[in-house]
Design a protein around this motif. Structure first.
Motif: not given
Lengths: 352, 637
Positions: B404-407, B409-424, B429-438
């Motif tokens: 999950l993590l590499p995926a 990160v890759e999306l977060a650095e995608d050259t298309k800004w709309r993709v970056r926007l979507a992951i943000i 949601l992800l933070a809630g599921q993965l927990g605060v330490e992760f």
């Protein structure tokens, strides 16, 4: 128009417009189209105007039948525009007009210039409301206190007024110049074709269109042929043909795929080696293609001839008519004055 | 009723009536929308005798006026004298139903359907049914298409002879010359089937259904597929098998991809309509062939339905069917050539894991998730990430987190800004599921990087993201991890980053509360008030205005007001403007705040008095500590 020698003679029934030598550029007629029953004739000119003629009722019923047409309506369909992104002028010249099948007492037609297609409604109005509350017969305002009762207006007949109003504007879908439009037999969709692409539209929806043919090569230097005309089959809602500058016609079936780059049939006549010349390719470019009313045949017009094709036979036409064969020897001078690039249209008679 | 001595009250109505025929379309539209007022003033008799005939003739008007008129007439019954007179509304609606503009016709039909119920049985047969017949045999196809929508509303209440006539008329419409009419008939076949008697359904309507399903026009055939769902749900299984399934099987193999697409699109409705037996025998193979269809659009539509289809299968055969029939097709789709197909699959595939359970998920589904997580198309990866919660419940996220993590990160650095926007947008949601330490370990720095992205939309989304994370993880977490970094941005060389710092503060003030805002963030804001760039300074003014409710009075008086006064005398015009806006707003804000407290207290005293009068002796304790907002005080009162 073709003549088949001997029995038919052609003569002018009426001449509309100016015959003198110097005609204003804007008045040059760029397209002509009858509606489905022939009662209305629409012409578009280089100035973006559409003039509609209506058949005189008496002349229709007379024996022998004559056709006399009178001006019914005139309106400005397209205005010249400027494309700021490419610094190009967009001409207002009307390239094609197509009538829609009549749905009620009003008439509809599609007219297109190089980039934008418009749907026009031509309606007759013969009644107008009469009777005001706040004004008297002379049109003078009455005072507030003079209103003792309410009056509902009533419709009274008036002289016939023909109004044209734009109902839809289909814009921004073509990069190249639109050369054809054709309405589908399902009466819901139509196609528009430019040099490299054909788009499918729904008459109700102006902000979306589907691209169904795209012959643009990945590398523009490999471009060898362009689309010159396209038409829907008159009966089958899923078939259409498009002709190319290389003299071939492709029949496509929209049922097979969403993107119809692959043709279902290819109509091409192998070249006659005796007539081969430097200009062969230019004069083989098809300028117009039309289906017969039955849908079984189609005619194509290239520079020197008209060919009748049977849809069932792809390798050659069933009939060929030379229109002006005497020009074959003069191709060189025609090339020099650019007349070799002139486009001609063709059309079937009502009874095929 | 209009009376001759009520002069003044007539004037506005007179104006409205005259505006019905004004040159300006907006005025006409306005009058039409107030038609009820005009009718009330005229009274029921004059409305029937004069207004309705006028409206019947007004068909030359612009479409929006006609649309408004059609809508008004639907609720006109009381204004013409109630249900005994409702039939006089039919002439104007009839002429509106023949107009060529589809939206107007549809609205007229809608209004006709509404008033149909208000007709008595006699009126229905004397007025409504003849209207339907006239429309159905009209010359222009516009009237015939409108007629199709009127059969179901009048059928039930008429006599048997009339019912037979109506069915005959409908049959004619289904065989009409014009495709438009046949399409309308096909579209209404389903609802007509619901009101006819079941023998008629089996004898007459099934015939019509088959006729339409074999129409030469694609557009008619695909509407017949929709009708098949309604019909199948009305018939018992054996009848469906015999009468509907042959046609449906043909539709699933139709030459035109649009018809097959429609079958795929309606698949889950079909499944519920035909029942479990037919599903098992017929629909499963049909679904398989749709998933393997040669046209990508059809495959994509089917892929969308995979999860719902599997879920609706009856429990006893569900697992077996999925494992043996569905899974192989799904595996092929994961490697499909078309990205829309893969993307459609990715949006639903995770939903299969709760159905299959832990072991099957780990063995069969997990590899598929991982493959899609590494797909070259960003949309596919995004769709997987957005549906992680289903998997989390079944097998826990740890299995996926390595990939999950590499995926992410890759999306977060995608050259298309709309993709970056979507992951943000998925980050909270992800933070809630993965927990605060992760999150802290791996994703925190990412969130900070977004704050200094060169696309504004990303920076904006990143600040919103921060706010949501603070709301999720709490103030202490914010104080430790987020605030220091945000405040650091205030000293960045790039003025855009300093602005972003201010925008963060704008959003974070509320979740952090008054204490932390005043202690931690106010000093930084005050410092930025002397920024060399004017944009920063006027945004400081705006921020101070926004923050006023979160700050305590003393800070406002000692720090905020002086700074705003200074900015009001700034050299830049915009700074002056926003500073003065803020000063006025501040004062009003405080005043409003005080007024609210006073009102709440007065209300409270009144309630206490009332309660004590009733003999309720308990005192109501109100917690007036600073942390409580006014809202909570009022609700306690």
């Amino acid at each position: 128009m073709t003549g088949n020698g001997g029995e038919l003679t052609w003569c002018f029934s009426q001449v509309k417009g100016a015959i003198e030598e110097d005609v204003a550029d804007a008045d040059i007629i760029s397209c002509v189209e009858f509606n489905s029953d022939g009662d209305l004739l629409a012409t578009g000119d280089k100035g973006g105007r559409v003039v509609i003629f209506q058949r005189d009722v008496a002349s229709k019923n007379s024996v022998p039948s004559r056709a006399e047409y009178n001006v019914y309506s005139t309106f400005q369909s397209h205005e010249p525009e400027f494309d700021y992104l490419k610094s190009l002028e967009i001409e207002e010249k009307i390239n094609k007009i197509r009538w829609l099948r009549q749905t009620n007492r009003n008439h509809f037609l599609l007219s297109t210039n190089d980039k934008t297609i418009k749907l026009w409604k031509v309606a007759e109005r013969n009644k107008r409301p009469e009777g005001y509350n706040l004004k008297d017969e002379m049109g003078q305002f009455r005072g507030r206190s003079a209103i003792t009762s309410l009056r509902v207006p009533v419709f009274q007949p008036m002289e016939l007024m023909v109004e044209a109003s734009p109902k839809r504007v289909f814009a921004n879908a073509h990069t190249y110049h639109i050369n054809s439009i054709s309405v589908n037999s399902d009466l819901e969709t139509y196609l528009s074709a430019d040099d490299l692409r054909i788009n499918l539209w729904n008459l109700e929806i102006t902000d979306q269109s589907f691209n169904i043919v795209d012959i643009k090569p990945a590398n523009m230097e490999e471009l060898t042929e362009v689309i010159t005309a396209a038409e829907f089959h008159p009966k089958e809602c899923n078939m259409f043909v498009y002709s190319s500058s290389k003299g071939s016609i492709r029949l496509c079936d929209m049922r097979e795929q969403a993107l119809c780059d692959k043709h279902a049939k290819l109509f091409e006549e192998p070249e006659d080696p005796t007539n081969r010349s430097f200009f062969s390719e230019i004069i083989s470019s098809i300028s117009d293609v039309k289906f017969s009313h039955s849908g079984r045949y189609m005619i194509t017009r290239d520079y020197l001839s008209v060919k009748v094709w049977d849809l069932n036979m792809e390798n050659r036409p069933v009939e060929t008519y030379q229109v002006h064969e005497y020009l074959r020897n003069k191709l060189c001078s025609l090339y020099e004055n650019d007349c070799i690039f002139d486009k001609f249209e063709c059309s079937w008679s009502g009874d095929d | 009723m209009a009376t001759s001595d009520a002069d003044d009250s007539l004037y506005p109505i007179a104006v409205l009536i005259d505006e019905l025929r004004n040159e300006d379309v907006q005025l006409r539209l306005n009058s039409i929308k107030k038609l009820g007022t005009i009718a009330l003033a005229l009274g029921v008799e004059r409305t029937r005798a004069e207004l309705i005939p006028f409206l019947t003739d007004t068909i030359y008007d612009e479409d929006e006026v006609l649309l408004a008129l059609a809508e008004q007439l639907g609720s006109f019954t009381p204004l013409v004298g109630g249900p005994e007179h409702v039939h006089c509304l039919l002439p104007p609606l009839e002429s509106l139903a023949t107009v060529e503009e589809t939206v107007v016709r549809d609205k007229a039909v809608e209004s006709l359907r509404i008033i149909a119920d208000q007709h008595s049985q006699g009126d229905l047969e004397n007025y409504f049914v003849p209207l339907v017949k006239r429309l159905a045999s009209g010359d222009w196809f516009t009237s015939r298409t409108s007629a199709c929508g009127l059969f179901s509303v009048c059928y039930k209440r008429v006599s048997t002879n009339v019912k037979a006539e109506l069915r005959q008329n409908f049959r004619n419409l289904c065989a009409d010359d014009t495709p438009m009419v046949r399409r309308a008939a096909a579209g209404k076949l389903g609802e007509f089937a619901k009101v006819v008697e079941s023998e008629c359904l089996k004898s007459d309507l099934i015939q019509l259904f088959n006729l339409l399903a074999q129409d030469e026009q694609d557009s008619v055939r695909l509407l017949a597929v929709e009708a098949s769902v309604s019909i199948a749900s009305l018939l018992p299984s054996e009848d469906t098998e015999q009468l509907v399934m042959p046609t449906l099987r043909q539709a699933a193999e139709d030459k035109s991809w649009r018809v097959r697409y429609m079958v795929a699109d309606k698949f889950t409705e079909l499944q519920s309509a035909v029942g479990p037996e037919i599903t098992k025998n017929d629909l499963v193979p049909a679904f398989q062939s749709l998933l393997k269809d040669c046209e990508a659009e059809v495959r994509a539509a089917s892929a969308h339905k995979v999860k719902d289809f599997c879920q609706t299968l009856s429990p006893d055969v569900r697992e077996q069917i999925i494992m043996s029939s569905m899974l192989p097709c799904v595996k092929d789709l994961v490697a499909d050539a078309n990205q829309h197909v893969k993307s459609a699959l990715a949006s639903v595939i995770m939903g299969l894991s709760p159905i299959l359970g832990k072991d099957n998920t780990i063995e069969h589904l997990l590899p598929l998730f991982l493959t899609q997580l590494k797909d070259e198309c960003p949309e596919v990866r995004l769709n997987i990430i957005s549906n992680l919660d289903c998997v989390n419940e079944v097998i826990g996220i740890k299995q996926l987190s390595q990939s999950l993590l590499p995926a992410i990160v890759e999306l977060a650095e995608d050259t298309k800004w709309r993709v970056r926007l979507a992951i943000i947008e998925y980050m909270p949601l992800l933070a809630g599921q993965l927990g605060v330490e992760f999150f802290d370990e791996k994703l925190n720095s990412l969130c900070m990087t977004w704050l200094v992205d060169h696309v504004y939309a990303i920076r904006e989304a990143a600040t919103l993201n921060l706010k949501k994370l603070v709301e999720k993880f709490g103030k202490d977490w914010a104080q430790q991890t987020v605030i220091p970094k945000v405040l650091q941005m205030s000293r960045d060389q790039n003025y855009l980053h300093r602005l972003t710092c201010l925008f963060c503060i704008n959003l974070l003030a509320e979740p952090l509360g008054q204490d932390l805002t005043t202690k931690l963030m106010l000093p930084t804001i005050i410092t930025m008030g002397s920024d060399p760039v004017a944009n920063v300074r006027f945004n400081v003014a705006k921020t101070l205005q926004k923050l006023a409710p979160q700050l305590d009075q003393s800070s406002i008086q000692t720090q905020v007001k002086p700074l705003l006064e200074k900015l009001k005398a700034d050299s830049d015009m915009d700074v002056q403007y926003y500073a003065s806006e803020a000063l006025e707003g501040d004062i009003d804000g405080i005043r409003d705040g005080n007024v609210e407290i006073v009102i709440a207290l007065v209300r409270l005293c009144a309630q206490i008095r009332w309660l004590s009068q009733l003999g309720c002796g308990e005192a109501i304790l109100i917690n007036l500590s600073p942390g409580n907002t006014l809202a909570s005080i009022s609700s306690q009162a």
